[in-house]
Design a protein around this motif. Sequence first.
Motif, PDB file in Angstrom:
ATOM      1  N   SER A 193       1.355   7.038  20.265  1.00 39.29           N
ATOM      2  CA  SER A 193       2.286   6.905  19.239  1.00 39.29           C
ATOM      3  C   SER A 193       2.717   5.476  18.616  1.00 39.29           C
ATOM      4  CB  SER A 193       3.649   7.735  19.257  1.00 39.29           C
ATOM      5  OG  SER A 193       4.282   7.164  20.588  1.00 39.29           O
ATOM      6  N   VAL A 194       2.846   4.460  19.727  1.00 40.88           N
ATOM      7  CA  VAL A 194       2.742   3.273  19.494  1.00 40.88           C
ATOM      8  C   VAL A 194       1.848   2.493  18.697  1.00 40.88           C
ATOM      9  CG1 VAL A 194       3.497   0.956  20.168  1.00 40.88           C
ATOM     10  CG2 VAL A 194       4.346   3.091  21.367  1.00 40.88           C
ATOM     11  N   LEU A 195       0.481   2.871  19.141  1.00 38.53           N
ATOM     12  CA  LEU A 195      -0.493   2.311  18.475  1.00 38.53           C
ATOM     13  C   LEU A 195      -0.620   2.926  17.057  1.00 38.53           C
ATOM     14  CD1 LEU A 195      -3.199   2.651  21.262  1.00 38.53           C
ATOM     15  CD2 LEU A 195      -2.315   0.733  20.473  1.00 38.53           C
ATOM     16  N   GLN A 196      -0.332   4.176  16.558  1.00 43.13           N
ATOM     17  CA  GLN A 196      -0.294   4.759  15.348  1.00 43.13           C
ATOM     18  C   GLN A 196       0.659   4.121  14.373  1.00 43.13           C
ATOM     19  OE1 GLN A 196      -0.201   8.744  16.499  1.00 43.13           O
ATOM     20  NE2 GLN A 196      -2.741   8.852  16.802  1.00 43.13           N
ATOM     21  N   ALA A 197       1.798   3.876  15.075  1.00 43.06           N
ATOM     22  CA  ALA A 197       2.812   3.328  14.259  1.00 43.06           C
ATOM     23  C   ALA A 197       2.595   1.863  13.734  1.00 43.06           C
ATOM     24  CB  ALA A 197       4.315   3.276  15.132  1.00 43.06           C
ATOM     25  N   VAL A 198       1.926   1.160  14.807  1.00 41.37           N
ATOM     26  CA  VAL A 198       1.735  -0.177  13.979  1.00 41.37           C
ATOM     27  C   VAL A 198       0.468  -0.145  12.942  1.00 41.37           C
ATOM     28  CG1 VAL A 198       0.565  -2.503  15.100  1.00 41.37           C
ATOM     29  CG2 VAL A 198       1.986  -1.500  16.510  1.00 41.37           C
ATOM     30  N   ALA A 199      -0.621   0.947  13.306  1.00 41.50           N
ATOM     31  CA  ALA A 199      -1.412   0.781  12.306  1.00 41.50           C
ATOM     32  C   ALA A 199      -0.996   1.369  11.005  1.00 41.50           C
ATOM     33  CB  ALA A 199      -2.735   1.892  12.795  1.00 41.50           C
ATOM     34  N   ALA A 200      -0.149   2.439  11.023  1.00 41.88           N
ATOM     35  CA  ALA A 200       0.551   3.069   9.640  1.00 41.88           C
ATOM     36  C   ALA A 200       1.247   1.726   8.985  1.00 41.88           C
ATOM     37  CB  ALA A 200       1.349   4.108  10.160  1.00 41.88           C
TER      38      ALA A 200
ATOM     39  N   ALA B 165       0.763  -1.211   9.100  1.00 45.39           N
ATOM     40  CA  ALA B 165      -0.151  -2.273   8.618  1.00 45.39           C
ATOM     41  C   ALA B 165      -0.929  -1.935   7.249  1.00 45.39           C
ATOM     42  CB  ALA B 165      -0.935  -2.872   9.840  1.00 45.39           C
ATOM     43  N   ALA B 166      -1.027  -0.573   7.289  1.00 45.22           N
ATOM     44  CA  ALA B 166      -1.649   0.032   6.101  1.00 45.22           C
ATOM     45  C   ALA B 166      -1.123  -0.137   4.855  1.00 45.22           C
ATOM     46  CB  ALA B 166      -2.089   1.600   6.338  1.00 45.22           C
ATOM     47  N   GLU B 167      -2.067  -0.402   3.669  1.00 41.55           N
ATOM     48  CA  GLU B 167      -1.415  -0.502   2.385  1.00 41.55           C
ATOM     49  C   GLU B 167      -0.581   0.861   2.098  1.00 41.55           C
ATOM     50  OE1 GLU B 167      -2.940  -0.698  -2.162  1.00 41.55           O
ATOM     51  OE2 GLU B 167      -4.497  -0.813  -0.576  1.00 41.55           O
ATOM     52  N   PRO B 168       0.725   0.455   1.513  1.00 36.24           N
ATOM     53  CA  PRO B 168       1.490   1.484   1.152  1.00 36.24           C
ATOM     54  C   PRO B 168       1.002   2.429   0.331  1.00 36.24           C
ATOM     55  CG  PRO B 168       2.613  -0.498   1.066  1.00 36.24           C
ATOM     56  CD  PRO B 168       1.194  -0.903   1.267  1.00 36.24           C
ATOM     57  N   GLY B 169       1.242   3.628   0.341  1.00 34.98           N
ATOM     58  CA  GLY B 169       0.556   4.840  -0.482  1.00 34.98           C
ATOM     59  C   GLY B 169       1.749   5.481  -1.431  1.00 34.98           C
ATOM     60  N   THR B 170       1.770   6.687  -1.844  1.00 30.28           N
ATOM     61  CA  THR B 170       2.444   7.224  -2.713  1.00 30.28           C
ATOM     62  C   THR B 170       3.944   7.188  -2.542  1.00 30.28           C
ATOM     63  OG1 THR B 170       2.149   9.526  -2.249  1.00 30.28           O
ATOM     64  CG2 THR B 170       0.476   8.505  -3.820  1.00 30.28           C
ATOM     65  N   GLY B 171       4.108   7.365  -0.970  1.00 27.85           N
ATOM     66  CA  GLY B 171       5.578   7.572  -0.613  1.00 27.85           C
ATOM     67  C   GLY B 171       5.780   8.949  -0.226  1.00 27.85           C
ATOM     68  N   SER B 172       4.774   9.964  -0.584  1.00 26.40           N
ATOM     69  CA  SER B 172       4.897  11.437  -0.313  1.00 26.40           C
ATOM     70  C   SER B 172       4.829  11.385   0.981  1.00 26.40           C
ATOM     71  CB  SER B 172       3.797  12.075  -0.916  1.00 26.40           C
ATOM     72  OG  SER B 172       3.759  13.480  -0.464  1.00 26.40           O
ATOM     73  N   GLY B 173       5.540  12.565   1.440  1.00 26.36           N
ATOM     74  CA  GLY B 173       5.669  12.888   2.783  1.00 26.36           C
ATOM     75  C   GLY B 173       4.281  13.568   3.301  1.00 26.36           C
ATOM     76  N   VAL B 174       3.427  14.174   2.448  1.00 23.31           N
ATOM     77  CA  VAL B 174       2.322  14.544   2.793  1.00 23.31           C
ATOM     78  C   VAL B 174       1.327  13.637   2.003  1.00 23.31           C
ATOM     79  CG1 VAL B 174       0.617  16.529   2.656  1.00 23.31           C
ATOM     80  CG2 VAL B 174       3.200  16.869   2.767  1.00 23.31           C
ATOM     81  N   ASP B 175       0.736  12.650   2.573  1.00 30.03           N
ATOM     82  CA  ASP B 175      -0.168  11.461   2.010  1.00 30.03           C
ATOM     83  C   ASP B 175      -1.442  11.303   2.851  1.00 30.03           C
ATOM     84  OD1 ASP B 175      -1.099   9.373   0.610  1.00 30.03           O
ATOM     85  OD2 ASP B 175       0.279   8.043   0.912  1.00 30.03           O
ATOM     86  N   PRO B 176      -2.354  12.299   2.503  1.00 29.29           N
ATOM     87  CA  PRO B 176      -3.853  12.179   3.121  1.00 29.29           C
ATOM     88  C   PRO B 176      -4.380  10.668   3.086  1.00 29.29           C
ATOM     89  CG  PRO B 176      -3.703  14.012   1.944  1.00 29.29           C
ATOM     90  CD  PRO B 176      -2.385  13.306   1.401  1.00 29.29           C
ATOM     91  N   ALA B 177      -4.386   9.909   1.941  1.00 30.45           N
ATOM     92  CA  ALA B 177      -4.951   8.741   1.768  1.00 30.45           C
ATOM     93  C   ALA B 177      -4.347   7.799   2.545  1.00 30.45           C
ATOM     94  CB  ALA B 177      -4.573   8.315   0.295  1.00 30.45           C
ATOM     95  N   LEU B 178      -3.002   7.951   3.045  1.00 31.46           N
ATOM     96  CA  LEU B 178      -2.148   6.906   3.758  1.00 31.46           C
ATOM     97  C   LEU B 178      -3.197   7.114   5.156  1.00 31.46           C
ATOM     98  CD1 LEU B 178      -0.287   4.849   4.958  1.00 31.46           C
ATOM     99  CD2 LEU B 178       1.205   6.812   5.242  1.00 31.46           C
ATOM    100  N   LEU B 179      -3.260   8.423   5.612  1.00 35.71           N
ATOM    101  CA  LEU B 179      -3.796   8.703   6.901  1.00 35.71           C
ATOM    102  C   LEU B 179      -5.247   8.064   6.889  1.00 35.71           C
ATOM    103  CD1 LEU B 179      -3.759  10.117   9.580  1.00 35.71           C
ATOM    104  CD2 LEU B 179      -4.784  11.955   8.461  1.00 35.71           C
ATOM    105  N   LEU B 180      -5.885   8.234   5.858  1.00 39.02           N
ATOM    106  CA  LEU B 180      -7.398   7.732   5.878  1.00 39.02           C
ATOM    107  C   LEU B 180      -7.394   5.906   5.888  1.00 39.02           C
ATOM    108  CD1 LEU B 180      -9.050   9.854   3.100  1.00 39.02           C
ATOM    109  CD2 LEU B 180      -9.326   9.864   5.743  1.00 39.02           C
ATOM    110  N   ARG B 181      -6.324   5.463   5.145  1.00 40.25           N
ATOM    111  CA  ARG B 181      -6.283   3.961   5.516  1.00 40.25           C
ATOM    112  C   ARG B 181      -5.825   3.679   6.535  1.00 40.25           C
ATOM    113  NH1 ARG B 181      -3.964   5.027   0.195  1.00 40.25           N
ATOM    114  NH2 ARG B 181      -1.797   4.919   1.070  1.00 40.25           N
ATOM    115  N   ALA B 182      -4.841   4.231   7.447  1.00 48.43           N
ATOM    116  CA  ALA B 182      -4.571   3.761   8.747  1.00 48.43           C
ATOM    117  C   ALA B 182      -5.654   4.096   9.663  1.00 48.43           C
ATOM    118  CB  ALA B 182      -3.309   4.716   9.040  1.00 48.43           C
ATOM    119  N   ALA B 183      -6.433   5.138   9.303  1.00 51.65           N
ATOM    120  CA  ALA B 183      -7.615   5.379  10.423  1.00 51.65           C
ATOM    121  C   ALA B 183      -8.742   4.178  10.190  1.00 51.65           C
ATOM    122  CB  ALA B 183      -8.331   6.714   9.817  1.00 51.65           C
ATOM    123  N   ARG B 184      -8.652   3.176   9.285  1.00 56.77           N
ATOM    124  CA  ARG B 184      -9.720   2.406   9.521  1.00 56.77           C
ATOM    125  C   ARG B 184      -9.379   1.203  10.367  1.00 56.77           C
ATOM    126  NH1 ARG B 184      -9.410   1.411   2.785  1.00 56.77           N
ATOM    127  NH2 ARG B 184     -10.069   3.231   2.062  1.00 56.77           N
TER     128      ARG B 184
END
Length: 278
Positions: A15-22, A24-43
């Motif tokens: 959870s800590v590793l994912q919080a740091v990555a999320a 650091a990722a480029e902000p998305g639409t701000g929606s609670g359901v944002d698959p693009a944010l998940l893809l950016r964080a996964a890089r």
Amino acid sequence: MICALGAAVCFGTASVLQAVAARAAEPGTGSGVDPALLLRAARQWRYLAGLGLDAIGFVFQIIALRHVPIYAVGAALAASLAVTAVVAARLLRVRLSGLEWGAVGVVCAGLLMLGLASGEEGSGKGSLALKLGLLGTAGLVLLVGAAAGRLPDRPRALVLGFAAGTGFGVVEVAVRLLDSPWDVRNPALYALLLGGGAAFLLLTSALARGSVTAATAGLVLGETIAPAVVGVAWLGDRTREGLTWLAVAGFAVAVAGSLALARFGEPAPTPRPPTPTP
């Protein structure tokens, strides 16, 4: 219980590793359901490492859920915050106050009480209505996530965290309702996939903006209380004879101690460079 605690170690670190990555990722639409944010964080390697730990933790979780009651596994998973706090104190040099060390001790005491009082998992297989209700709950998690994206940051994080915890709770119950991972006629299989996927999306959005402490507290509440009730009321989870009071007390103590440590869902702050002197 050893597998449940192993899952807590994996999830708490992830959870800590994912919080740091999320964050650091480029902000998305701000929606609670944002698959693009998940893809950016996964890089980022931190997010991928967190996913790897989540996968290992999920295997431990499945083993635990097939042998001990849901309420014991849920409380152990909530204790991942105590694990995170200790790891942060050792590796990230985060200073824990006396009260926070006390909260770690409280969590450990609650888990010990649960371990002593827990019986075997219930033999109930769940009705079709329960399985369909679980699938409906997983769909509702997605709808709540989409609506929560419009809230101000702090309530947004709390609602998204609670919805994500509910999604993970759906996974906990669904594991108990599945006789085989290939049973495509069982609605619990689709509840597991939808609930787990929705929970990942919502938790990533919650960690990306707003109070991660609030999101983590919501997560703990969502993944512990309702699944425990379902396990006892519908699946036959019980305690050792005469020790129901100890199990209830242990569950409450472990969850309360975990909530007291919710700030350790926060990613470590990025240090600022020193200001040059003229």
